[in-house]
Design an enzyme around this catalytic site. Structure first.
Site, mmCIF file in Angstrom:
data_model
loop_
_atom_site.group_PDB
_atom_site.id
_atom_site.type_symbol
_atom_site.label_atom_id
_atom_site.label_comp_id
_atom_site.label_asym_id
_atom_site.label_seq_id
_atom_site.Cartn_x
_atom_site.Cartn_y
_atom_site.Cartn_z
ATOM 1 N N ASP A 9 -35.438 -37.911 20.722
ATOM 2 C CA ASP A 9 -34.759 -37.241 19.611
ATOM 3 C C ASP A 9 -33.669 -38.204 19.138
ATOM 4 O O ASP A 9 -32.582 -38.248 19.727
ATOM 5 C CB ASP A 9 -34.162 -35.911 20.071
ATOM 6 N N GLU A 68 -39.231 -37.888 17.015
ATOM 7 C CA GLU A 68 -39.055 -36.990 15.873
ATOM 8 C C GLU A 68 -38.917 -37.806 14.590
ATOM 9 O O GLU A 68 -38.216 -38.821 14.558
ATOM 10 C CB GLU A 68 -37.828 -36.114 16.073
ATOM 11 N N ASP A 140 -29.761 -32.002 22.751
ATOM 12 C CA ASP A 140 -30.492 -33.204 22.348
ATOM 13 C C ASP A 140 -31.568 -33.573 23.367
ATOM 14 O O ASP A 140 -32.649 -34.029 22.999
ATOM 15 C CB ASP A 140 -29.533 -34.373 22.118
#
Length: 154
Positions: A9, A68, A140
Site C-alpha cells: 500500500d 494498489e 496501512d
C-alpha cells in the site's frame, strides 16, 4: 503450488506492506508493517521506500507482488507523489524478479470486504478475520494485506 505474496500500500510518508502465504485456497499471515519515511525530501523518501521494500523481499522471499493503483486525488501534487512512491516500490520488486500485479482500491475492497466502497475500519476487520489475527493490524498494514489477499483470490 504455494505462493508467497507481498502486498504493498504505497504512500510517500507511510508505505504499508503485508506478506501472506497462499496454498490450497488458504491464506496464512506471514508478516506486515509500515515503512515510515524519516526524511522530508521526496527523493530521500523514495530511496527509503526502495530500500525498505528490498529488505522485506530479501527477508521474506515472496514469489509475487501486488500493489494498489493510484486513484485520482483532488490534489494533483499528492497523486504525483503517490505515483512516485509506487514507482520506487515497483522497481524494488522488479529488480528481485517478482511479477507485479496492480489492483484498483475498489477492486481490493470488493475482494476482501465484498463492497468496493468499504471504509478502512471494515477492511481492517475483514483482514483480521480472514487471516485469523489476534490483533487488528494498523490501517496501512491492513491495506497492504488486503492487496495481497485480493491477488490471492484472482
Amino acid at each position: 503450488m504455494n505462493k508467497r505474496i507481498l502486498g504493498i500500500d504505497p504512500g510517500s510518508r507511510l508505505t504499508g506492506f503485508g506478506v501472506i502465504e497462499f496454498h490450497q485456497r488458504q491464506a496464512v499471515y506471514v508478516t506486515s508493517g509500515c515503512i515510515r519515511m524519516q526524511s522530508d525530501s521526496l527523493p530521500s523518501r523514495l530511496q527509503e521506500i526502495y530500500t525498505g521494500i528490498n529488505q522485506i523481499i530479501e527477508q521474506y522471499q515472496p514469489t509475487v507482488s501486488a500493489i494498489e493503483q493510484v486513484f485520482v486525488h483532488r490534489n494533483v501534487a499528492s497523486a504525483l507523489k503517490l505515483g512516485q512512491a509506487r514507482g520506487a516500490a515497483i522497481v524494488a520488486c522488479v529488480q528481485h524478479g517478482l511479477a507485479v500485479h496492480e489492483y484498483a482500491p475498489n477492486q481490493i475492497k470488493q475482494a476482501v470486504v465484498g463492497n468496493g466502497h468499504a471504509d478502512k475500519i471494515q477492511v481492517q476487520h475483514m483482514v483480521k478475520m480472514l487471516l485469523s489475527l489476534s490483533n487488528t493490524p494498523q490501517a496501512d498494514a491492513a491495506d497492504a494485506l488486503a492487496v495481497a489477499l485480493c491477488h490471492a483470490h484472482h
